[in-house]
Design a protein around this motif. Structure first.
Motif, PDB file in Angstrom:
ATOM      1  N   UNK A 186      38.236 -42.943 -15.343  1.00 16.57           N
ATOM      2  CA  UNK A 186      39.546 -43.277 -14.801  1.00 16.57           C
ATOM      3  C   UNK A 186      40.383 -43.953 -15.885  1.00 16.57           C
ATOM      4  N   UNK A 187      41.696 -43.792 -15.847  1.00 18.04           N
ATOM      5  CA  UNK A 187      42.541 -44.490 -16.824  1.00 18.04           C
ATOM      6  C   UNK A 187      42.443 -45.997 -16.625  1.00 18.04           C
ATOM      7  N   UNK A 188      42.459 -46.728 -17.719  1.00 13.15           N
ATOM      8  CA  UNK A 188      42.368 -48.180 -17.633  1.00 13.15           C
ATOM      9  C   UNK A 188      43.741 -48.839 -17.680  1.00 13.15           C
ATOM     10  N   UNK A 189      44.775 -48.049 -17.901  1.00 17.76           N
ATOM     11  CA  UNK A 189      46.131 -48.577 -17.878  1.00 17.76           C
ATOM     12  C   UNK A 189      47.029 -47.573 -17.162  1.00 17.76           C
ATOM     13  N   UNK A 190      48.206 -48.027 -16.787  1.00 18.39           N
ATOM     14  CA  UNK A 190      49.120 -47.114 -16.109  1.00 18.39           C
ATOM     15  C   UNK A 190      49.617 -46.078 -17.110  1.00 18.39           C
ATOM     16  N   UNK A 231      32.967 -51.978 -24.410  1.00 15.28           N
ATOM     17  CA  UNK A 231      32.767 -51.601 -23.008  1.00 15.28           C
ATOM     18  C   UNK A 231      32.404 -50.122 -22.868  1.00 15.28           C
ATOM     19  N   UNK A 232      31.713 -49.807 -21.813  1.00 20.39           N
ATOM     20  CA  UNK A 232      31.333 -48.424 -21.535  1.00 20.39           C
ATOM     21  C   UNK A 232      32.587 -47.636 -21.157  1.00 20.39           C
ATOM     22  N   UNK A 233      32.777 -46.419 -21.692  1.00 21.16           N
ATOM     23  CA  UNK A 233      33.962 -45.632 -21.339  1.00 21.16           C
ATOM     24  C   UNK A 233      33.978 -45.295 -19.852  1.00 21.16           C
TER      25      UNK A 233
END
Length: 103
Positions: free
Chosen positions: A83-87, A78-80
């Motif tokens: 925003x954070x992808x997890x809490x 996936x493209x970076x």
């Protein structure tokens, strides 16, 4: 009658099927009795979607991991995102107290 084939190679993309060893593949080596699917997602959902987060589940079949792997895969990543992808969790850096790098 049609002309004889000029090659043994398939004339189009091969359908996906589960070989029950490595997951869903589209290698044109199906035996003829397996259910066939147009996409990897359809095949993985039908054959490897029963128990989440177990070896051989949908994530494994799709080639998705939650951590980096040591060997490369043939699937694109996936493209970076910015925003954070997890809490994000707080931790203590023992100098300034509690810290959260995601904020």
């Amino acid at each position: 009658p049609s002309d004889p084939p000029t090659s043994l190679a398939p004339t189009g993309p091969c359908p996906f099927y589960s070989n029950f060893i490595t997951g869903c593949v589209n290698d044109c080596e199906q035996q003829g009795y397996e259910p066939l699917y147009g996409t990897l997602d359809e095949c993985c959902f039908a054959h490897h979607g029963w128990i989440p987060e177990t070896p051989g589940d949908w994530m494994d079949c799709m080639g998705l991991t939650e951590s980096p792997t040591l060997k490369p895969t043939f699937r694109p990543t996936p493209v970076p995102t910015l925003e954070p992808v997890s809490s994000c969790m707080f931790y203590s850096d023992y100098a300034t107290g509690c810290k959260n790098d995601c904020l």
